[in-house]
Design a protein around this motif. Structure first.
Motif, PDB file in Angstrom:
ATOM      1  N   LEU A   9       1.177   4.074  -2.981  1.00 35.33           N
ATOM      2  CA  LEU A   9       0.977   5.506  -2.724  1.00 35.33           C
ATOM      3  C   LEU A   9       2.207   6.302  -3.142  1.00 35.33           C
ATOM      4  CD1 LEU A   9      -1.166   7.359  -1.597  1.00 35.33           C
ATOM      5  CD2 LEU A   9      -0.122   7.155   0.654  1.00 35.33           C
ATOM      6  N   ARG A  10       3.373   5.698  -2.952  1.00 34.92           N
ATOM      7  CA  ARG A  10       4.601   6.375  -3.377  1.00 34.92           C
ATOM      8  C   ARG A  10       4.620   6.539  -4.899  1.00 34.92           C
ATOM      9  NH1 ARG A  10       9.799   4.281  -0.556  1.00 34.92           N
ATOM     10  NH2 ARG A  10       8.710   5.375   1.099  1.00 34.92           N
ATOM     11  N   ARG A  69      -2.591   8.262  11.202  1.00 29.76           N
ATOM     12  CA  ARG A  69      -1.392   8.886  11.785  1.00 29.76           C
ATOM     13  C   ARG A  69      -1.636  10.351  12.115  1.00 29.76           C
ATOM     14  NH1 ARG A  69       2.474   8.888   7.934  1.00 29.76           N
ATOM     15  NH2 ARG A  69       1.406   7.544   6.437  1.00 29.76           N
ATOM     16  N   PRO A  71      -5.170  12.892  -1.769  1.00 27.67           N
ATOM     17  CA  PRO A  71      -4.557  13.553  -0.606  1.00 27.67           C
ATOM     18  C   PRO A  71      -5.079  14.970  -0.413  1.00 27.67           C
ATOM     19  CG  PRO A  71      -2.879  12.360  -1.843  1.00 27.67           C
ATOM     20  CD  PRO A  71      -4.150  12.281  -2.648  1.00 27.67           C
ATOM     21  N   GLU A 102      -7.330  -0.790  -4.250  1.00 28.20           N
ATOM     22  CA  GLU A 102      -8.347  -1.000  -3.228  1.00 28.20           C
ATOM     23  C   GLU A 102      -9.660  -1.495  -3.866  1.00 28.20           C
ATOM     24  OE1 GLU A 102      -7.024  -0.342  -0.380  1.00 28.20           O
ATOM     25  OE2 GLU A 102      -8.720  -1.002   0.846  1.00 28.20           O
ATOM     26  N   ALA A 153       0.829  -1.203   0.000  1.00 27.18           N
ATOM     27  CA  ALA A 153       0.000   0.000   0.000  1.00 27.18           C
ATOM     28  C   ALA A 153       0.865   1.256   0.000  1.00 27.18           C
ATOM     29  CB  ALA A 153      -0.924  -0.019   1.220  1.00 27.18           C
ATOM     30  N   GLN A 154       1.901   1.238   0.849  1.00 25.16           N
ATOM     31  CA  GLN A 154       2.796   2.398   0.894  1.00 25.16           C
ATOM     32  C   GLN A 154       3.518   2.579  -0.437  1.00 25.16           C
ATOM     33  OE1 GLN A 154       3.293   4.695   3.286  1.00 25.16           O
ATOM     34  NE2 GLN A 154       1.594   3.817   4.436  1.00 25.16           N
ATOM     35  N   SER A 184      -3.404   3.632  -6.010  1.00 23.14           N
ATOM     36  CA  SER A 184      -3.717   3.026  -4.710  1.00 23.14           C
ATOM     37  C   SER A 184      -5.201   2.723  -4.594  1.00 23.14           C
ATOM     38  CB  SER A 184      -3.304   3.975  -3.578  1.00 23.14           C
ATOM     39  OG  SER A 184      -1.962   4.340  -3.715  1.00 23.14           O
ATOM     40  N   SER A 185      -6.007   3.672  -5.038  1.00 27.05           N
ATOM     41  CA  SER A 185      -7.453   3.455  -4.974  1.00 27.05           C
ATOM     42  C   SER A 185      -7.875   2.326  -5.892  1.00 27.05           C
ATOM     43  CB  SER A 185      -8.192   4.743  -5.355  1.00 27.05           C
ATOM     44  OG  SER A 185      -7.807   5.806  -4.495  1.00 27.05           O
ATOM     45  N   ALA A 197      -7.624   4.835  -0.620  1.00 28.58           N
ATOM     46  CA  ALA A 197      -6.497   3.911  -0.607  1.00 28.58           C
ATOM     47  C   ALA A 197      -6.088   3.569   0.820  1.00 28.58           C
ATOM     48  CB  ALA A 197      -5.313   4.516  -1.350  1.00 28.58           C
ATOM     49  N   GLU A 198      -5.552   2.363   0.951  1.00 32.77           N
ATOM     50  CA  GLU A 198      -5.107   1.922   2.282  1.00 32.77           C
ATOM     51  C   GLU A 198      -4.029   2.852   2.834  1.00 32.77           C
ATOM     52  OE1 GLU A 198      -3.749  -2.086   2.273  1.00 32.77           O
ATOM     53  OE2 GLU A 198      -2.907  -1.950   4.287  1.00 32.77           O
ATOM     54  N   GLY A 199      -3.156   3.294   1.948  1.00 29.73           N
ATOM     55  CA  GLY A 199      -2.096   4.205   2.390  1.00 29.73           C
ATOM     56  C   GLY A 199      -2.651   5.511   2.925  1.00 29.73           C
ATOM     57  N   LEU A 200      -3.734   5.997   2.317  1.00 27.42           N
ATOM     58  CA  LEU A 200      -4.335   7.246   2.796  1.00 27.42           C
ATOM     59  C   LEU A 200      -5.098   7.033   4.103  1.00 27.42           C
ATOM     60  CD1 LEU A 200      -5.594   8.956  -0.483  1.00 27.42           C
ATOM     61  CD2 LEU A 200      -3.539   9.410   0.853  1.00 27.42           C
ATOM     62  N   ARG A 201      -5.699   5.865   4.234  1.00 22.62           N
ATOM     63  CA  ARG A 201      -6.357   5.566   5.522  1.00 22.62           C
ATOM     64  C   ARG A 201      -5.329   5.564   6.641  1.00 22.62           C
ATOM     65  NH1 ARG A 201      -9.642   1.607   2.920  1.00 22.62           N
ATOM     66  NH2 ARG A 201      -8.187  -0.001   3.587  1.00 22.62           N
ATOM     67  N   ASP A 202      -4.186   4.947   6.374  1.00 23.18           N
ATOM     68  CA  ASP A 202      -3.117   4.953   7.374  1.00 23.18           C
ATOM     69  C   ASP A 202      -2.651   6.384   7.657  1.00 23.18           C
ATOM     70  OD1 ASP A 202      -3.291   2.255   7.357  1.00 23.18           O
ATOM     71  OD2 ASP A 202      -1.522   1.930   6.100  1.00 23.18           O
ATOM     72  N   ALA A 247      -3.398   9.467  -6.033  1.00 19.69           N
ATOM     73  CA  ALA A 247      -3.801   8.247  -5.314  1.00 19.69           C
ATOM     74  C   ALA A 247      -4.712   7.346  -6.134  1.00 19.69           C
ATOM     75  CB  ALA A 247      -4.453   8.601  -3.972  1.00 19.69           C
ATOM     76  N   ALA A 277       2.896  12.064   4.363  1.00 18.45           N
ATOM     77  CA  ALA A 277       1.950  11.094   3.809  1.00 18.45           C
ATOM     78  C   ALA A 277       2.617   9.749   3.576  1.00 18.45           C
ATOM     79  CB  ALA A 277       1.354  11.618   2.507  1.00 18.45           C
ATOM     80  N   LEU A 278       3.933   9.753   3.311  1.00 15.10           N
ATOM     81  CA  LEU A 278       4.645   8.505   3.014  1.00 15.10           C
ATOM     82  C   LEU A 278       5.577   8.139   4.147  1.00 15.10           C
ATOM     83  CD1 LEU A 278       5.448   9.167  -0.722  1.00 15.10           C
ATOM     84  CD2 LEU A 278       3.765   7.608   0.214  1.00 15.10           C
TER      85      LEU A 278
END
Lengths: 479, 327
Positions: free
Chosen positions: A85-86, B235, B285, A102, A81-82, A98-99, B226-231, A95, B326-327
């Motif tokens: 997003l990167r 945070r 974001p 998902e 996931a990270q 990433s979406s 996205a899962e990364g944005l949920r995280d 995003a 964000a990352l």
């Protein structure tokens, strides 16, 4: 490249990158430990086996740890996931990737999935630039590799400091020893090579050769096998080597005198060569006498020249009674801080000379030729031995006379610099134990007895070690 | 599963709604958007601003554009809970007397709780059930409120005398807190023109129905994040807690309590609604950034030092946003 292929590729890369990072850390830790161990080995260990072991360990353990770390991390779940997003941020996808990932998990048939896939498909080819190898990983590998190389180099090439002592000190000591014995014979080439040349050699081949040379070999060259490693460069050991050379020369003269005087035979080729070699460094009278012997045309002339040679040898020998102190003086100049230790060493050296003159040569025991020579050139030796039977004689009147009560009043026939006679540093009347008649050994003094004297002087541990080393050198093992 | 048509319909409806409200309200785009987001997320909005800035007009315009029932409750210190939720009264029918429930002003689709901090906590808490559960309980009976239901409460940040700060439990039930700022020169001139010329301000005609709102709610919940944005949101919320490892120095120094888990939920839901209003099909974001402060500002409780030094919660949250990558 479809979305699914891209995500699969991203996942593989993320897994590899994180595994590589873990492997880098796994490499670095044992590599750093190996480097530290190699430094310790380089400083303190002489054994080539231990050095080779450390070098192999420095190569093997970090490599194995890195492989294990890589394999372990590869099996762990990746942080996809990270990473996605990167990629989103890097490619400016807002995003969407990433979406999309998902939505693919929950509603892959929805219109949102199709719309997002259409949005990202045009820019997915550039995803690799969003996941570069991190500088931290590179730095970790570089540091780890440096540590490994350092460990291997240190453990294989660098020699312990005590094997590369200052060559000038050794040379000066050797020179003093040669002068002390009244001979200027060349020292053993192997000894010179080991002690004098090793530190100054800068060529790659010479350095490698010297690195391979172990201190045990040096000691073997000096004839001091079994002596402590620290004594490899000890002045006493060099002194003994020079003394052996002098004794050999004396034995040669005595042998010639006996053989030629009795049979009237001629000099052999070997004897002539030996005499010529001895003449190169001998004082002028001795050299002249040797030349006379070599150039004698008749037996009578040769015998006469030989008598002259014997007499000329005796003269510089008598004059050189003080020379051991000269060598001790060198030590004093080298280590002014350890003057007390030097004085103690001088006493022991003087004692050795005294014993050599008085018929108790522990270091040269069993050397029949030297004994014969000593008897020939030391008229007072009979008196000294005769004195064993008489009453104790004051030290000032007759040095080296042995008291019937099995002790002697020592008088050292030499002086140390401007400090006067050595006797002022000795405790007179110290009883000595002598071997009983019929035994092969002479007087035996353990270092523990000497240690009390050293303790009285309040010497530093380093100076005490020098005394002990010297003692063990002249006693060939400690008593 | 929603269809593309559902999305388009909902988007068009809310676009019309926004345009209708903006024909009455000059400026205040963020406030209008906060109200629409609350409507889309089944939430409530706390509007903070001095009197006379058009808060009430905004709520009335929103209700009018939706064609929904609107009620206004002016909170005063002597207001009682029964005045809000209603009470049982004795009625006589066919010669029989019986208790009948008389609904209070809370029974509407769009409720304006004007100057809510002027009522006592007891009265304020009468809104809790309606705001969270969409029900009202009187005696042994529980009455359901009609959907869509939204409470828009206002409070005056200047006049503190005779006010009762909202209890934390109630504040936490507002999805967003929007600050109604003073209009700019051009906006003020435009307001003056609209209100003093012609027939004055006329509330908009209905441009969307309650059904449109409910369908749009379904669409918003389907928008992926996205899962990364949920995280990232998690945070951010954790960083508002002074004991968190992510908290910046100012939070550690001036905050007593950080945002609750409702804060994270509100931020994610509001981000989805924000993305929907922007015509996107996924949360970006930038959506989170837009709703971050409105969703968390009223959930941060300053400590004594923060209160004494006049620390603004908005500045603290800006600090959090800058310090949590964000990352």
């Amino acid at each position: 490249m479809t979305y699914r292929e891209t995500v699969a590729a991203i996942e593989r890369r993320v897994r590899r990158l994180s595994a590589a990072a873990t492997a880098g850390v796994a490499l670095l830790i044992p590599a750093a430990a190996a480097a530290v161990a190699a430094v310790a080995v380089a400083l303190f260990t002489v054994s080539s086996t231990a050095r080779l072991s450390v070098a192999l360990a420095a190569l093997g353990i970090p490599s194995v740890a890195a492989v294990l770390g890589f394999a372990f991390r590869m099996r762990r779940p990746s942080r996809l996931a990270q990473a996605l997003l990167r990629v989103d941020v890097s490619l400016g996808l807002d995003a969407r990737l990433s979406s999309l990932h998902e939505v693919a998990k929950t509603a892959p048939d929805s219109f949102i999935f199709r719309r997002l896939e259409a949005d990202v498909s045009l820019r997915l080819d550039q995803w690799r630039k969003a996941l570069p190898v991190s500088a931290r990983t590179v730095a970790t590998y570089a540091t780890g590799a440096t540590c490994v190389v350092l460990a291997v180099v240190l453990s294989t090439l660098l020699q312990p400091p005590h094997t590369t002592a200052d060559p000038t000190d050794r040379e000066s000591i050797a020179g003093e020893v040669r002068g002390a014995d009244g001979h200027d014979e060349p020292t053993n080439p192997s000894v010179d090579g080991a002690i004098g040349d090793a530190p100054t050699t800068t060529g790659a081949d010479d350095a490698a050769d010297e690195a391979e040379r172990r201190i045990d070999d040096v000691l073997a060259d000096l004839g001091l096998e079994g002596a402590p490693a620290d004594g490899g460069g000890d002045p006493g050991a060099v002194e003994l080597g020079a003394r052996d050379d002098a004794a050999t020369f004396d034995a040669l003269i005595a042998s010639l005198h006996e053989r030629l005087g009795a049979s009237g035979a001629k000099l052999t080729i070997d004897e002539q060569n030996a005499l010529r070699e001895a003449a190169t460094d001998a004082p002028a009278p001795v050299r002249q006498a040797i030349e006379d012997v070599l150039s004698a045309s008749s037996d009578a002339e040769r015998r006469e020249a030989l008598e002259t040679l014997v007499a000329s040898v005796e003269t510089p020998r008598d004059a050189s009674q003080d020379e051991p102190v000269a060598s001790s003086r060198v030590s004093t100049e080298q280590e002014p801080d350890d003057e007390a230790a030097t004085i103690a060493g001088d006493q022991l050296l003087a004692g050795l000379e005294e014993e050599s003159a008085g018929g108790i040569p522990p270091a040269l025991e069993g050397d029949a030729a030297e004994d014969a020579t000593r008897e020939a050139r030391t008229p007072g030796s009979e008196d000294a031995e005769a004195g064993d039977e008489g009453p104790p004689v004051p030290a000032e009147e007759d040095s080296g006379e042995r008291a019937p009560g099995s002790y002697v009043l020592e008088r050292t026939p030499t002086a140390i610099g401007d400090d006067g006679e050595v006797k002022s540093y000795l405790t007179t009347g110290v009883p000595l134990e002598f071997a009983e008649e019929g035994t092969a050994t002479s007087a035996r003094v353990s270092y523990e007895q000497i240690e009390s004297i050293v303790a009285m002087r309040e010497l530093s541990p380093e100076a005490a070690l020098i005394v002990r080393t010297y003692f063990e050198a002249i006693t060939e093992g400690g008593s | 599963m929603i269809t593309e048509r559902d999305l388009e319909t909902a988007y068009v409806a809310f676009n019309r709604l926004r345009e209708a409200v903006e024909t009455v309200i000059v400026g205040h785009e963020k406030v209008v958007r906060a109200a629409l987001i609350a409507l889309l997320c089944r939430g409530n909005v706390l509007l903070e601003g001095v009197p006379g800035l058009g808060k009430t007009l905004l709520v009335r315009a929103l209700a009018g554009a939706l064609g929904l029932e609107f009620s206004r409750i002016q909170f005063t210190p002597d207001l009682m809970p029964a005045d809000i939720i209603g009470t049982d009264i004795i009625t006589e029918e066919d010669g029989h007397r019986r208790f009948a429930f008389s609904r209070g002003p809370v029974f509407a689709n769009v409720v304006l709780a004007d100057e809510i901090n002027r009522a006592t906590p007891k009265t304020q808490s009468a809104l809790l059930e309606a705001m969270e559960e969409r029900t009202v309980t009187v005696g042994a009976h529980t009455y359901a409120l009609d959907e869509p239901y939204v409470v828009l409460a206002t409070q005056n940040p200047i006049e503190m005398e005779g006010t009762y700060p909202l209890p934390e439990a109630q504040v936490d039930r507002f999805l967003l807190k929007a600050t109604v700022a003073y209009p700019t020169l051009e906006e003020l001139a435009d307001i003056a023109t609209r209100t003093t010329e012609g027939s004055g301000i006329r509330l908009p005609e209905p441009v969307a129905s309650a059904e449109d709102v409910l369908k749009a709610r379904d669409v918003v919940r389907e928008i992926p994040i996205a899962e990364g944005l949920r995280d990232y949101v998690a945070r951010l919320v954790l960083a508002t807690h002074p004991g968190s490892a992510h908290a910046p120095a100012k939070v550690r120094e001036f905050v007593e309590y950080g945002a609750s888990p409702r804060g994270a939920i509100a931020a994610i839901l509001a981000a989805k609604a924000h993305a929907f209003l922007a015509g996107e099909v996924n949360v970006r974001p930038s959506d989170i950034e837009e709703v971050f402060i409105p969703a968390l500002a009223h959930r941060i409780i300053l400590n004594f030092r923060g209160e004494a030094e006049g620390i603004r919660v908005g500045e603290l949250l800006s600090d959090v946003w800058e310090n949590v990558p964000a990352l």
